[in-house]
Design an enzyme around this catalytic site. Structure first.
Site, PDB file in Angstrom:
ATOM      1  N   GLU A  96      -7.661  -1.553   4.859  1.00 12.81           N
ATOM      2  CA  GLU A  96      -7.074  -0.608   5.797  1.00 12.81           C
ATOM      3  C   GLU A  96      -7.814   0.725   5.751  1.00 12.81           C
ATOM      4  O   GLU A  96      -8.293   1.155   4.707  1.00 12.81           O
ATOM      5  CB  GLU A  96      -5.598  -0.407   5.463  1.00 12.81           C
ATOM      6  CG  GLU A  96      -4.828  -1.704   5.654  1.00 12.81           C
ATOM      7  CD  GLU A  96      -3.344  -1.597   5.376  1.00 12.81           C
ATOM      8  OE1 GLU A  96      -2.601  -2.443   5.877  1.00 12.81           O
ATOM      9  OE2 GLU A  96      -2.922  -0.675   4.664  1.00 12.81           O
ATOM     10  N   CYS A 109      -9.581   8.197   6.205  1.00  5.26           N
ATOM     11  CA  CYS A 109      -9.231   7.809   4.845  1.00  5.26           C
ATOM     12  C   CYS A 109      -9.762   6.395   4.614  1.00  5.26           C
ATOM     13  O   CYS A 109      -9.312   5.447   5.260  1.00  5.26           O
ATOM     14  CB  CYS A 109      -7.707   7.884   4.684  1.00  5.26           C
ATOM     15  SG  CYS A 109      -7.173   7.486   3.025  1.00  5.26           S
ATOM     16  N   CYS A 116      -6.324  -3.308  -5.649  1.00  4.54           N
ATOM     17  CA  CYS A 116      -6.670  -2.332  -6.678  1.00  4.54           C
ATOM     18  C   CYS A 116      -6.243  -2.872  -8.033  1.00  4.54           C
ATOM     19  O   CYS A 116      -5.196  -3.507  -8.162  1.00  4.54           O
ATOM     20  CB  CYS A 116      -5.964  -1.001  -6.420  1.00  4.54           C
ATOM     21  SG  CYS A 116      -6.500   0.313  -7.544  1.00  4.54           S
ATOM     22  N   CYS A 120      -1.044   1.682 -10.870  1.00  4.63           N
ATOM     23  CA  CYS A 120      -0.151   2.847 -10.914  1.00  4.63           C
ATOM     24  C   CYS A 120       1.222   2.397 -10.407  1.00  4.63           C
ATOM     25  O   CYS A 120       1.328   1.702  -9.395  1.00  4.63           O
ATOM     26  CB  CYS A 120      -0.706   3.968 -10.029  1.00  4.63           C
ATOM     27  SG  CYS A 120      -2.324   4.531 -10.578  1.00  4.63           S
ATOM     28  N   CYS A 123       2.509   3.118  -6.680  1.00  2.00           N
ATOM     29  CA  CYS A 123       1.586   2.928  -5.553  1.00  2.00           C
ATOM     30  C   CYS A 123       1.725   1.528  -4.965  1.00  2.00           C
ATOM     31  O   CYS A 123       1.762   0.538  -5.695  1.00  2.00           O
ATOM     32  CB  CYS A 123       0.157   3.157  -6.030  1.00  2.00           C
ATOM     33  SG  CYS A 123      -1.062   2.915  -4.730  1.00  2.00           S
ATOM     34  N   CYS A 340      -0.330   8.363   2.236  1.00  2.00           N
ATOM     35  CA  CYS A 340      -0.904   8.222   0.893  1.00  2.00           C
ATOM     36  C   CYS A 340      -0.145   7.191   0.086  1.00  2.00           C
ATOM     37  O   CYS A 340       1.074   7.279  -0.060  1.00  2.00           O
ATOM     38  CB  CYS A 340      -0.769   9.526   0.113  1.00  2.00           C
ATOM     39  SG  CYS A 340      -1.923  10.768   0.555  1.00  2.00           S
TER      40      CYS A 340
HETATM   41  N1  SAH Z   1      -7.382   5.153  -6.704  1.00  2.00           N
HETATM   42  C1  SAH Z   1      -7.742   6.464  -6.259  1.00  2.00           C
HETATM   43  C2  SAH Z   1      -7.833   6.530  -4.767  1.00  2.00           C
HETATM   44  C3  SAH Z   1      -6.513   6.372  -4.035  1.00  2.00           C
HETATM   45  S1  SAH Z   1      -6.059   7.946  -3.522  1.00  2.00           S
HETATM   46  C4  SAH Z   1      -6.771   7.493  -6.826  1.00  2.00           C
HETATM   47  O1  SAH Z   1      -5.724   7.092  -7.291  1.00  2.00           O
HETATM   48  O2  SAH Z   1      -7.090   8.669  -6.838  1.00  2.00           O
HETATM   49  C5  SAH Z   1      -4.415   7.810  -3.260  1.00  2.00           C
HETATM   50  C6  SAH Z   1      -3.679   9.052  -3.683  1.00  2.00           C
HETATM   51  O3  SAH Z   1      -2.347   8.879  -3.238  1.00  2.00           O
HETATM   52  C7  SAH Z   1      -3.637   9.210  -5.187  1.00  2.00           C
HETATM   53  O4  SAH Z   1      -3.638  10.569  -5.546  1.00  2.00           O
HETATM   54  C8  SAH Z   1      -2.296   8.607  -5.528  1.00  2.00           C
HETATM   55  O5  SAH Z   1      -1.779   9.152  -6.727  1.00  2.00           O
HETATM   56  C9  SAH Z   1      -1.481   8.977  -4.323  1.00  2.00           C
HETATM   57  N2  SAH Z   1      -0.364   8.077  -4.055  1.00  2.00           N
HETATM   58  C10 SAH Z   1      -0.247   6.794  -4.392  1.00  2.00           C
HETATM   59  N3  SAH Z   1       0.916   6.299  -3.946  1.00  2.00           N
HETATM   60  C11 SAH Z   1       1.540   7.302  -3.294  1.00  2.00           C
HETATM   61  C12 SAH Z   1       2.771   7.411  -2.572  1.00  2.00           C
HETATM   62  N4  SAH Z   1       3.538   6.354  -2.402  1.00  2.00           N
HETATM   63  N5  SAH Z   1       3.092   8.609  -2.037  1.00  2.00           N
HETATM   64  C13 SAH Z   1       2.250   9.662  -2.152  1.00  2.00           C
HETATM   65  N6  SAH Z   1       1.073   9.611  -2.789  1.00  2.00           N
HETATM   66  C14 SAH Z   1       0.720   8.440  -3.356  1.00  2.00           C
END
Ligand code: SAH
Length: 348
Positions: A96, A109, A116, A120, A123, A340
């Site tokens: 995506e 983006c 992944c 986390c 996420c 995000c």
């Molecule tokens: N793996 C990398 C790139 C993904 S960026 C990283 O983690 O940095 C995605 C960003 O969105 C990261 O900062 C992550 O912490 C944040 N994120 C993940 N899930 C989210 C959610 N449900 N709501 C808001 N931010 C989220």
């Protein structure tokens, strides 16, 4: 154009590789440079359009080689103008990409992996598990594929952020190869100041990035204020704890125009207290940094919620009072699950 199992796609080859290709077909190397310019600076997809290329070269290319963008299988349009694209890749896996237009600049983006591996806990992409790395061609294909879908003109003002699916630092060679073509003035021509890579903090890879000749900006997903909290939310913290992360951040060679970006997902009752904010300020100290507070985007399968907005403001104030520039980022495209952390093929 055939898709399945095709390995003649030129998208993703750099200038040297295209020069080698020209040579292998009995042509002078500069023909490869013309091809490079055609693919990345002119966004051509058919060899016929390369009228500056001689006919011999074009007909030598045609039977084996193609310029194939990932196929936009579906797209979802948000009320706020964001568009989430689902791209089908040649091996029929999908990724995506999100298009976010703004007054002065459009942000794309990008995804760096299918799924992944990092896991986390908050996420949605993590729920897919690790599938595979994207190739440089598939990364560049997201940019050119969205550009084509949106009828963008060449020279459009773009920001690229590797904040989609995947952990870019676990696919660093292909991410850097893509960036070297995307940022090349003779290639796609988006300057490095407008390209950012976001990571959970894979420390050896951050040190490697620091040495890269064409280096995008760096964003760190901090997301917590203590090791205990961060390890619970991001198990990778057990391998690369905060003290080590901050040591690498302090040693990171920032360019004169650059700040280290920190993202902090705000989770109600979890990492959003005043004490958390103070600990974050202590961690960052006098580092040349910027913090983006991202109120959590929720979804059906996970229990986390965003705090009340007043909480986010109070957290921000503690950081700005400590002279840490801190911004609240309300994610775009929440109504289409493009926000995000929401990118996940199981949704939508
Ligand atoms: N793996 C990398 C790139 C993904 S960026 C990283 O983690 O940095 C995605 C960003 O969105 C990261 O900062 C992550 O912490 C944040 N994120 C993940 N899930 C989210 C959610 N449900 N709501 C808001 N931010 C989220």
């Amino acid at each position: 154009m055939t898709l399945a199992g095709h390995n003649g796609n030129l998208l993703g080859l750099n200038q040297e590789e295209l020069e080698n290709l020209a040579e292998s077909l009995g042509q002078p190397r500069y023909r490869g440079r013309q091809l490079y310019h055609g693919i990345y600076a002119r966004w051509i997809r058919n060899f016929d359009e390369l009228t500056d290329l001689n006919r011999d070269f074009r007909s030598a290319l045609e039977p084996h080689k193609e310029i194939i963008y990932p196929q936009a299988e579906r797209h979802f349009c948000s009320r706020d103008g964001a568009v989430r694209y689902l791209f089908r890749l040649q091996d029929s896996s999908s990724v995506e990409t999100v298009y976010m237009p703004d007054e002065d600049r459009t942000t794309l983006c990008l995804s760096s992996q299918v799924g992944c591996a990092v896991d986390c806990k908050f996420c949605f992409t993590a729920m897919l598990g690790a599938k595979r790395n994207l190739t440089a061609g598939e990364i560049i294909g997201q940019v050119l594929g969205v550009a084509a879908g949106q009828n963008m003109v060449r020279g459009a003002r773009l920001n690229l952020v590797f904040m989609g699916m995947g952990e870019p630092m676990l696919n660093l060679p292909q991410v850097l190869k893509a960036v070297s073509i995307l940022a090349d003035p003779k290639g796609v021509g988006i300057t490095l100041r407008h390209i950012a890579v976001s990571t959970v903090g894979i420390l050896p890879r951050i040190e490697e990035l620091a040495l890269a000749p064409m280096r995008p900006k760096l964003a760190i997903s901090l997301n917590a204020s203590s090791d205990e909290q961060r390890s619970a939310l991001m198990p990778i913290n057990k391998k690369y704890p905060l003290a080590d992360l901050m040591r690498v951040c302090r040693a990171y060679p920032l360019r004169s125009w650059e700040h280290l970006m920190f993202e902090y997902v705000m989770l109600d009752g979890c990492n959003d207290s005043d004490d958390d904010a103070r600990r974050v300020a202590d961690l960052l100290g006098d580092l040349r940094s910027r913090v983006n507070l991202i109120p959590y985007n929720s979804g059906p399968e996970l229990p986390y919620r965003a705090p009340e907005f007043e909480r986010v403001l109070a957290f921000q104030k503690i950081l700005t009072d400590r002279r840490i520039p801190t911004f609240i980022r309300i994610s775009r495209g929440q109504d289409i699950h493009a926000a995000c952390g929401q990118l996940s093929l199981s949704i939508g």
